[in-house]
Design an enzyme around this catalytic site. Structure first.
Site, PDB file in Angstrom:
ATOM      1  NE  ARG A 101      33.768  35.174  51.415  1.00 59.88           N
ATOM      2  CZ  ARG A 101      33.148  34.814  50.313  1.00 59.88           C
ATOM      3  NH1 ARG A 101      32.734  33.593  50.151  1.00 59.88           N
ATOM      4  NH2 ARG A 101      32.913  35.689  49.346  1.00 59.88           N
ATOM      5  CG  ASP A 120      31.206  42.000  44.387  1.00 57.90           C
ATOM      6  OD1 ASP A 120      31.744  41.016  44.933  1.00 57.90           O
ATOM      7  OD2 ASP A 120      31.698  42.575  43.387  1.00 57.90           O
ATOM      8  CB  CYS A 141      36.661  34.333  55.578  1.00 56.05           C
ATOM      9  SG  CYS A 141      37.799  33.878  54.261  1.00 56.05           S
TER      10      CYS A 141
END
Length: 168
Positions: free
Chosen positions: A32, A64, A56
């Site tokens: 990730r 975001d 992850c």
């Protein structure tokens, strides 16, 4: 696109001839934290194309804050079919004020990386305070960056036109 050599406890990265603006899918999907390449590639190349990160153990987590921060620098960000494309080729990245909704380590790192080569001043409010933020700023400052406040909740980055090599 970099030349990487390892010898004992030293890794040397030569990015002199880097020309790629992407990270291969197989590498992006392994962890990730690979999203942190976004700010550095976009800042250096003016564009970046990455697949959405994976790997992850907690499960899917949003990115975001990373994407909205790049937009606040003036980049155009599109996501389609599992890919993120960012472009700031026309006007470049411009310093801005970014307030994080929570002190995300990865988003703080990405913003610092992008802001280091952006035009003007960037101020991050509610920045992460972890030791790796200070370490990243120390490294970039040794490369010619102008970052202060790393490790505090407000980080100020004065954009520079280029970075130089260093040992860290």
């Amino acid at each position: 696109g970099c030349k990487v050599t390892r010898e004992d406890h030293t890794v040397t990265v030569d990015s002199t001839n880097v020309s790629r603006d992407d990270v291969p899918d197989n590498l992006m999907r392994e962890m990730r934290s690979s999203i942190v390449f976004l700010g550095g590639i976009l800042g250096r190349m003016g564009r970046a194309k990455l697949s959405t990160p994976g790997g992850c153990e907690i499960g899917l987590r949003p990115i975001d804050l990373h994407l909205s921060s790049m937009e606040q620098f003036g980049a155009t960000v599109t996501t389609e079919d599992g890919y993120i494309s960012c472009s700031a080729e026309e006007k470049g990245l411009n310093g801005t004020r970014i307030t994080l909704s929570f002190p995300s380590v990865g988003a703080t790192e990405n913003i610092i990386l992008a802001a280091t080569l952006a035009k003007g001043t960037t101020i991050i409010s509610n920045a992460a305070r972890e030791p790796e933020i200070s370490d990243l700023a120390d490294f970039l400052n040794r490369c010619g960056g102008k970052i202060r406040g790393a490790g505090d909740s407000t980080v100020i980055i004065e954009g520079v036109t280029k970075l130089n090599s260093t040992e860290h």
